[in-house]
Scaffold this active site. Structure first.
Site, PDB file in Angstrom:
ATOM      1  CG  LEU A 136      18.123 103.704  29.407  1.00  0.00           C
ATOM      2  CD1 LEU A 136      19.581 103.848  30.449  1.00  0.00           C
ATOM      3  CD2 LEU A 136      17.263 102.842  30.084  1.00  0.00           C
ATOM      4  CB  CYS A 137      19.965 105.356  24.318  1.00  0.00           C
ATOM      5  SG  CYS A 137      21.525 106.002  24.557  1.00  0.00           S
ATOM      6  CG  HIS A 138      22.952  99.708  23.700  1.00  0.00           C
ATOM      7  ND1 HIS A 138      23.718  99.168  22.629  1.00  0.00           N
ATOM      8  CD2 HIS A 138      22.993  99.059  24.824  1.00  0.00           C
ATOM      9  CE1 HIS A 138      24.052  98.166  23.030  1.00  0.00           C
ATOM     10  NE2 HIS A 138      24.036  97.846  24.156  1.00  0.00           N
ATOM     11  CB  ILE A 178      20.447  99.983  29.023  1.00  0.00           C
ATOM     12  CG1 ILE A 178      19.833  98.913  30.181  1.00  0.00           C
ATOM     13  CG2 ILE A 178      20.729  99.318  27.840  1.00  0.00           C
ATOM     14  CD1 ILE A 178      18.025  98.386  29.829  1.00  0.00           C
TER      15      ILE A 178
END
Length: 119
Positions: free
Chosen positions: A76-78, A105
């Site tokens: 996961l990242c932004h 996210i």
């Protein structure tokens, strides 16, 4: 299904599918969040281990012993760009079941859980 448009040796998973997996069999999956600590302070999903890309030198050698290279691993990242870089790197380290969380996210907050803050 592997996304072949970028010739990536890893899969993509939607935030909706991630939510289903987190609700059903979280103990069977490894969760890695590559965002920076200041991003984690704003918004996070429980269960993810934070490995900030900017701190690669501090954690890179621990990855093969901290994580099972054959377990299903979600990253996961932004928005999904840094996590794709991490997925690529994990594959080069021998990880065999790596999934990039499409939209990161940000998409999770919009499509799954509005209580997760946007930034």
């Amino acid at each position: 299904m592997t996304d072949t448009s970028f010739s990536q040796p890893f899969s993509q998973i939607s935030v909706e599918e991630l939510a289903k997996r987190l609700a059903s069999d979280q103990e069977k999956i490894q969760l890695i969040d590559v965002r920076e600590p200041q991003e984690i302070a704003i918004s996070q999903i429980d269960g993810f281990v934070n490995l900030p890309l900017s701190e690669y030198e501090q954690w890179s050698e621990q990855v093969p012993t901290r994580f099972d290279p054959h377990a299903e691993t979600f990253v996961l990242c932004h928005h999904g760009i840094r996590s794709a870089q991490m997925c690529q790197w994990l594959v080069t380290q021998g990880f065999t079941d790596v999934k990039n969380i499409t939209g990161g996210i940000s998409a999770y907050s919009i499509l799954v859980d509005p209580s997760v803050p946007q930034y």
